[in-house]
Write a protein that holds these residues in place. Structure first.
Motif, mmCIF file in Angstrom:
data_model
loop_
_atom_site.group_PDB
_atom_site.id
_atom_site.type_symbol
_atom_site.label_atom_id
_atom_site.label_comp_id
_atom_site.label_asym_id
_atom_site.label_seq_id
_atom_site.Cartn_x
_atom_site.Cartn_y
_atom_site.Cartn_z
ATOM 1 N N THR A 120 -7.814 6.913 17.672
ATOM 2 C CA THR A 120 -6.546 6.028 17.242
ATOM 3 C C THR A 120 -5.432 7.093 17.187
ATOM 4 N N SER A 121 -4.188 6.373 16.900
ATOM 5 C CA SER A 121 -3.018 7.116 17.011
ATOM 6 C C SER A 121 -2.779 7.822 15.589
ATOM 7 N N VAL A 122 -3.597 7.420 14.521
ATOM 8 C CA VAL A 122 -3.450 7.915 13.122
ATOM 9 C C VAL A 122 -3.556 9.534 13.235
ATOM 10 N N VAL A 123 -4.373 10.034 14.340
ATOM 11 C CA VAL A 123 -4.232 11.439 14.175
ATOM 12 C C VAL A 123 -2.886 12.224 14.443
ATOM 13 N N THR A 124 -1.854 11.254 14.952
ATOM 14 C CA THR A 124 -0.635 11.738 15.170
ATOM 15 C C THR A 124 0.283 11.897 13.931
ATOM 16 N N LEU A 179 0.686 -1.256 -0.110
ATOM 17 C CA LEU A 179 0.071 -0.056 -0.017
ATOM 18 C C LEU A 179 0.796 1.213 -0.092
ATOM 19 N N ASP A 180 0.370 2.183 -0.387
ATOM 20 C CA ASP A 180 1.015 3.568 -0.380
ATOM 21 C C ASP A 180 0.752 4.220 0.916
ATOM 22 N N GLU A 181 1.836 4.787 1.459
ATOM 23 C CA GLU A 181 1.724 5.362 2.961
ATOM 24 C C GLU A 181 0.442 6.466 3.010
ATOM 25 N N GLY A 182 0.526 7.110 2.060
ATOM 26 C CA GLY A 182 -0.317 8.319 2.244
ATOM 27 C C GLY A 182 -1.871 7.942 1.996
ATOM 28 N N SER A 183 -2.169 6.945 1.048
ATOM 29 C CA SER A 183 -3.525 6.113 1.183
ATOM 30 C C SER A 183 -3.641 5.412 2.487
ATOM 31 N N ALA A 184 -2.866 4.712 2.967
ATOM 32 C CA ALA A 184 -3.160 3.980 4.241
ATOM 33 C C ALA A 184 -3.414 4.955 5.214
ATOM 34 N N LYS A 185 -2.750 6.296 5.390
ATOM 35 C CA LYS A 185 -3.075 7.013 6.391
ATOM 36 C C LYS A 185 -4.633 7.676 6.369
ATOM 37 N N SER A 186 -4.993 7.804 4.948
ATOM 38 C CA SER A 186 -6.386 8.320 4.647
ATOM 39 C C SER A 186 -7.076 7.162 4.953
ATOM 40 N N LEU A 187 -7.059 5.950 4.745
ATOM 41 C CA LEU A 187 -7.860 5.048 4.994
ATOM 42 C C LEU A 187 -7.997 4.774 6.591
ATOM 43 N N LEU A 188 -7.053 4.800 7.312
ATOM 44 C CA LEU A 188 -7.023 4.620 8.949
ATOM 45 C C LEU A 188 -7.781 5.800 9.509
ATOM 46 N N LEU A 189 -7.834 7.033 8.853
ATOM 47 C CA LEU A 189 -8.516 8.131 9.409
ATOM 48 C C LEU A 189 -9.949 7.836 9.035
#
Length: 489
Positions: free
Chosen positions: A59-63, A39-49
């Motif tokens: 979750t810690s994704v906000v950090t 996965l792309d890191e940016g897309s993974a972050k958007s998915l988690l949020l």
């Protein structure tokens, strides 16, 4: 009996196009990875949020920092299928199909149906598109943004309403494309240029100048630039991947160099011959500006723009060159074009098949191999916790990772970004008190100070679990105890 041929001939051509896109959509699902890697890191972050919003769980994704606007795109699938990465891939495939449809309509209107069909058909089966969908990379979302932006611009100019829905939708598309990649600046810049050269009136021109400029600059400032973009990559390698797919070992072969150089030569020829059409057409101007800006990165997102430009503006040149043989039969008129289509589509399908075989084998990139070791470690910890009835002795796992979003999705554990490098090992250990595992690449210059601090800690505090070409996995032990530094290391 009903004449089948007569019945089929009554079906409008656009429905055959819809059927073709539907069949492509079904087939593409069988070629995509269903696991949680690559996965792309940016897309993974958007998915988690998006998942955390859908489940209303902190979750810690906000950090991890502000995500790009792919988070808005993922919200519908996040509410319907929380935690399902494959659902996001299906949405991405549908977005690409929508973009190809819009590009086909644009090219058919500006050139002819034959050129639009050839270019769209080859683009949608290219291995680059398959890889970008599978990794949810930013380049695959720029094409729908550009195609939709072109349609919105035409609709607004046909029925201008200052401050109306089409106006603000264009601002949203501008912000979305800018948030993805530097190449995303191509849409707002093309929009500003079109209103500078061909304004409907001064009032609306002022609205667009102020609105588009503000949302673009605000998006860049809010996201603090493009954190996951690697600058000044090899354009030859990116162009070769657009035709042959990514090499298994990550090293470009001799054939790759030849194909990449040939693609670069074709790109230069097409840009030179079609320069006026590129600059006079709104979509062509987007491709030209995106191609120019993308030279600074020369990554796979840039390769998508380059391949699209070659196909949509190079195919008319190829078809026009065959018109000299008019009246000499189909082979003389379209022989070269058919040979081009057969060779390129065969190469594309072989690369797509290789992608499927790699997926079936379970092969992972160097970074994902490292993350998989952490996944095994996390699963072992969960089994221990399930067997341990005492909550006091439960073994919790908290990870600091260079790729926190991808790591969190794969291991389903609490993950944080890497801590900044401290002045000395003692302070570094204090910063890692709550961390049980670290995943990063110590060979990178940005991680050298952190790696040096960890190497100077005594073995009672840091345990190396695995060393891979992509990095290391460390286990932090007794981080609450007094620090001992080994100055000999």
């Amino acid at each position: 009996m009903i004449n089948i041929n007569s019945l089929l001939s009554r079906i409008p051509l656009r429905y055959w196009g819809y059927l073709s896109l539907s069949l492509w959509g079904v087939l593409i699902l069988f070629l995509l990875r269903s696991d949680l890697y690559n996965l792309d890191e940016g897309s993974a972050k958007s998915l988690l949020l998006a998942w955390s919003i859908a489940d209303q769980v902190a979750t810690s994704v906000v950090t991890f920092g502000a995500p790009d606007l792919r988070a808005l795109l993922f919200l519908p699938v996040a509410f319907l299928w929380t935690g399902k990465v494959f659902a996001a891939k299906v949405l991405t495939a549908l977005s690409l199909a929508f973009a190809i449809w819009l590009l086909y309509l644009w090219n058919r209107h500006n050139v002819n149906a034959e050129s639009a069909l050839v270019a769209s058909g080859l683009l949608i089966i290219s291995p680059l598109m398959l890889e970008q969908i599978d990794s949810l990379s930013p380049g695959i979302y720029m094409l729908p943004a550009f195609a939709l932006g072109t349609w919105l611009n035409a609709e607004y100019r046909a029925n201008p309403r200052p401050g109306g829905g089409w106006f603000f939708t264009q601002l949203l598309v501008s912000a979305f494309s800018v948030s993805l990649h530097p190449i995303g600046l191509a849409y707002p810049l093309a929009l500003l240029w079109s209103w500078y050269k061909n304004p409907l009136d001064q009032k609306q021109q002022k609205y667009f100048f102020v609105g588009v400029s503000f949302v673009s600059l605000f998006t860049i400032i809010m996201l603090q630039g493009w954190n996951y973009v690697e600058w000044f990559q090899n354009p030859i390698e990116s162009l070769a991947i657009s035709i042959l797919g990514s090499p298994l070992d990550g090293e470009i072969s001799t054939a790759g160099w030849i194909v990449g150089l040939a693609m670069l030569a074709v790109l230069v020829i097409v840009v030179i011959k079609q320069y006026r059409n590129l600059r006079s057409d709104f979509t062509g101007n987007i491709f030209f500006i995106g191609l120019t800006i993308g030279v600074l990165t020369s990554d796979l997102a840039w390769a998508i723009i380059a391949l699209s430009l070659i196909l949509y503006f190079g195919t008319p040149l190829l078809l026009h060159s065959n018109n000299a043989g008019a009246g000499k039969g189909f082979v003389h008129q379209r022989g070269l074009t058919m040979l081009f289509i057969i060779i390129l589509s065969t190469v594309f399908m072989r690369a797509d098949r290789s992608h499927y075989e790699i997926r079936q084998s379970g092969f992972l990139s160097q970074e994902d191999q490292l993350i998989r070791f952490l996944v095994v470690e996390a699963e072992n910890n969960r089994k221990i916790n399930e067997e341990n009835e005492s909550e006091i002795n439960s073994n919790l796992l908290r990870v600091a990772s260079q790729w926190p979003s991808r790591t969190m999705i794969a291991c389903k554990c609490d993950t944080l970004p890497l801590p900044p490098a401290a002045e000395n090992p003692q302070i570094q250990l204090t910063m890692l008190q709550s961390i049980t595992h670290l995943v990063f690449n110590p060979r990178l210059a940005s991680n050298s100070k952190l790696a040096k601090n960890l190497s100077m800690l005594d073995g009672g505090f840091v345990e190396t679990i695995v060393v891979q070409p992509g990095g290391v996995l460390l286990h932090m032990k007794n981080t609450n105890s007094p620090t001992t530094v080994n100055s000999d290391k």
